[in-house]
Design a protein around this motif. Structure first.
Motif, PDB file in Angstrom:
ATOM      1  N   GLY A   1      -6.330  -2.799   1.145  1.00  0.00           N
ATOM      2  CA  GLY A   1      -5.090  -2.108   1.750  1.00  0.00           C
ATOM      3  C   GLY A   1      -4.290  -2.411   2.832  1.00  0.00           C
ATOM      4  O   GLY A   1      -3.269  -1.846   3.362  1.00  0.00           O
TER       5      GLY A   1
ATOM      6  N   HIS B   1      -1.939  -0.848  -3.953  1.00  0.00           N
ATOM      7  CA  HIS B   1      -3.174  -0.512  -3.548  1.00  0.00           C
ATOM      8  C   HIS B   1      -2.777   1.033  -2.886  1.00  0.00           C
ATOM      9  O   HIS B   1      -1.497   1.477  -2.886  1.00  0.00           O
ATOM     10  CB  HIS B   1      -3.535  -1.109  -2.178  1.00  0.00           C
ATOM     11  CG  HIS B   1      -4.027  -2.575  -2.235  1.00  0.00           C
ATOM     12  ND1 HIS B   1      -5.135  -3.005  -2.922  1.00  0.00           N
ATOM     13  CD2 HIS B   1      -3.240  -3.838  -1.980  1.00  0.00           C
ATOM     14  CE1 HIS B   1      -5.234  -4.286  -3.015  1.00  0.00           C
ATOM     15  NE2 HIS B   1      -4.028  -4.666  -2.568  1.00  0.00           N
TER      16      HIS B   1
ATOM     17  N   THR C   1       0.862  -1.152  -0.047  1.00  0.00           N
ATOM     18  CA  THR C   1       0.026  -0.180   0.076  1.00  0.00           C
ATOM     19  C   THR C   1       0.898   1.020  -0.141  1.00  0.00           C
ATOM     20  O   THR C   1       1.889   1.438   0.639  1.00  0.00           O
ATOM     21  CB  THR C   1      -0.921   0.123   1.033  1.00  0.00           C
ATOM     22  OG1 THR C   1      -1.890  -1.125   0.963  1.00  0.00           O
ATOM     23  CG2 THR C   1      -1.634   1.405   1.460  1.00  0.00           C
TER      24      THR C   1
END
Length: 614
Positions: free
Chosen positions: A484, A392, A352
């Protein structure tokens, strides 16, 4: 409260008087650091905090409270039936229901249907409520809880030197205990003030983590990511993890570095090394994260470049070698070159990126649908790589607008087919309230897109993007948050078989009833006062508007005391220089500026001051 310094670490040769009690406290915490260098496996935190208020047994006795007698799911029976609420499952296979029941069996959701026989389940009347997945955020610095709203006017200004007042100058004082003048790359500026230690002790981090988690539970945030940034010693890291685990909240502990003061005798172990379980991430993985079936899981902030100077492997490789989820700050696209290292692979679904601002290939002032932009195209190789490799994105809309990271990149994410998750980021500047985060995303994207409908505001004649919906913003705060965090298989939707992380929102309220549209009520009308009940892994942790099992008044007393201890250390004897007056404070000794504007010296000095009339 007293501002007398406690537990000060005096520099070598300092002959200032220190009271016997202060020496005792100092020695006990130093012992704690020594014990914790090998981890706290099989021991209690008390082993390192003898004689302090935060010894493990005392914490349990002082901060815990008896559970309400009528508490649902208190251990007598583990089947709970949430009856008759409006159910927003967010799972298209399950569907949403104007009125339905949700059956919880132990940790998991067993069934969702219009009517379910109660059997031996405890029944919770949910008429007039919205039953939905708990909110999930993906980036928050829990350690900064002691500095709540201390720099509300403060801009970001990374690496800003004294005497500018900003979020960075606050971090220098409260986080590092060191202020330096302006320098250049490879030639740091002269040190103006150095405390000789970080102002936080492990016990201060413990209470900061605990309060952050309990606060977010009360707001309906059942899961978050703690970007620790305070792993100053192994003891500090251990205390943070213990605070998270004691809270009962689901958290990804994003292991991040702290202030390295090994030159002053404080052990520093970040980041660790591959195949080494004696220090750093390897020690944490072995000590705390040996099971996948636990609420607190391991993340890592190491980046795509070398894990440490001279390392033959990247930070991502190091994290992955211990099954950690990767969570990286990304202001600007500087990660592109190291990210291209073949050692980092092409499957980035375990990564992420946070903020993701200023990723454009060319400067532009406006962005429309597709790759349109003005005066240049909004095309971005960084966004294309992120999209194609399955990474993400986490956006902190309120903080990015308030502090000046760059425009929150909702339109870029949407144009590349990515549903971003949402982040509160830092309590020093802004609330963690998930309703504010959703509203911020909803209003900002629509404001920028709607402005393009007017010719005088759209000189490039850009195509107008689609407007985000309330439901999409809810999905940012649930589904995208779970993805995420590497947890979409466990949480994020109300799906039979997933763990029961659920929030019950009181919709039959004077300021939301009658309810005409469920997603719109959540995003455009609600606030944390509408959170009635919260369950995490099937356990009731917030019940009828109150935290379960916590003496909130005592928790607040502990965080007040911790706040005062940190301030006392900041004002205590320093190794180098004196803390300059007037930086984030209008008084000396240093105190947060309580009643006035803050950070005036960090604001824009090029534009004239406003001269305003009502």
């Amino acid at each position: 409260m007293s501002t007398k310094p406690t537990s000060t670490h005096p520099p070598d040769g300092d002959d200032a008087e220190v009271s016997p009690s202060a020496v005792q406290r100092h020695q006990s915490r130093r012992d704690f650091i020594k014990v914790s260098a090998a981890g706290l496996a099989g021991t209690s935190l008390a082993a390192g905090l003898v004689g302090t208020e935060m010894a493990s047994g005392q914490v349990a006795a002082g901060l815990r409270s008896a559970q309400p007698q009528n508490l649902i799911g208190d251990g007598r029976r583990r089947r709970i039936l949430l009856r008759g609420g409006t159910v927003l499952s967010l799972d298209p296979r399950v569907g949403d229901f104007e009125k339905a029941d949700v059956l919880i069996d132990g940790k998991t959701i067993a069934q969702i249907a219009p009517t379910i026989a109660a059997g031996n389940a405890e029944v919770v009347d949910c008429s007039g409520t919205i039953v939905m997945p708990g909110f999930i955020t993906t980036h928050h610095h829990h350690w900064e809880t002691l500095g709540r709203s201390i720099v509300p006017d403060g801009p970001f200004i990374p690496n800003s030197p004294w005497p500018k007042e900003s979020y960075a100058s606050w971090g220098a004082i409260w986080g590092a205990g060191r202020i330096a003048a302006a320098g250049t790359r490879g030639n740091p500026g002269n040190v103006i003030w150095d405390l000789g230690r970080v102002p936080y002790d492990p016990e201060d981090l413990y209470i900061a983590e605990l309060v952050a988690c309990l606060s977010e539970i009360s707001e309906g945030i059942t899961c978050g990511t703690d970007t620790s940034q305070a792993s100053h010693t192994p003891a500090h890291t251990d205390a943070m993890i213990k605070g998270l685990m004691d809270s009962g909240r689901r958290v990804v502990f994003d292991y991040t570095g702290g202030t390295n003061r090994s030159a002053e005798g404080f052990p520093y172990e970040y980041p660790g090394a591959m195949n080494d379980t004696t220090k750093g991430i390897g020690r944490l993985a072995k000590t705390y994260f040996s099971s996948k079936d636990q609420l607190v899981t391991l993340g890592f902030a190491g980046g795509p470049g070398p894990a440490f100077p001279g390392a033959p492997y990247t930070g991502w490789q190091l994290g992955r070698s211990f099954s950690a989820y990767i969570n990286n700050h990304s202001n600007g696209a500087g990660w592109m070159t190291p990210g291209a290292d073949p050692k980092n692979g092409t499957d980035w679904s375990d990564i992420t990126f946070v903020h993701c601002v200023r990723w454009q290939d060319n400067p532009y002032a406006q962005i429309g649908a597709g790759s349109s932009g003005y005066p240049n195209s909004s095309a971005s190789k960084a966004w294309e790589v992120c999209r194609d490799r399955g990474a993400h994105v986490s956006i902190a809309p309120l903080i990015e607008m308030q502090m000046g990271h760059g425009m929150p990149p909702f339109q870029q994410a949407l144009n590349h087919g990515i549903l971003p998750s949402l982040s509160p980021d830092v309590d020093t500047n802004m609330t963690t309230d998930p309703f504010s985060l959703m509203r911020g995303a909803f209003c900002l994207q629509r404001a920028l897109a709607n402005d393009l409908a007017f010719k005088e505001s759209n000189p490039g004649n850009l195509p107008i993007p689609q407007l985000v919906t309330s439901r999409q913003c809810i999905e940012m705060a649930t589904i995208a948050g779970a993805a995420g965090s590497g947890l979409l298989n466990k949480v994020g939707t109300l799906t039979p078989g997933k763990e029961a992380d659920i929030v019950v929102l009181d919709a039959r309220s004077i300021n939301t009833w009658p309810m005409n549209n469920v997603p719109g009520t959540i995003v455009t009308m609600m606030n944390p006062r509408h959170v009635r009940d919260v369950l995490i892994a099937g356990k009731v942790v917030f019940w009828k508007g109150k935290l379960v099992g916590w003496n909130v008044d005592q928790v607040l007393r502990q965080v007040e005391q911790s706040h005062e201890r940190v301030l006392a250390r900041i004002n205590g004897p320093a190794k180098v220089g004196r803390l300059p007056p007037g930086n984030n404070s209008f008084t000396n000794p240093y105190r947060p500026n309580f009643l006035g504007d803050c950070c005036y010296k960090g604001l824009n000095t090029e534009a004239p001051e406003y001269v305003l009339r009502p």
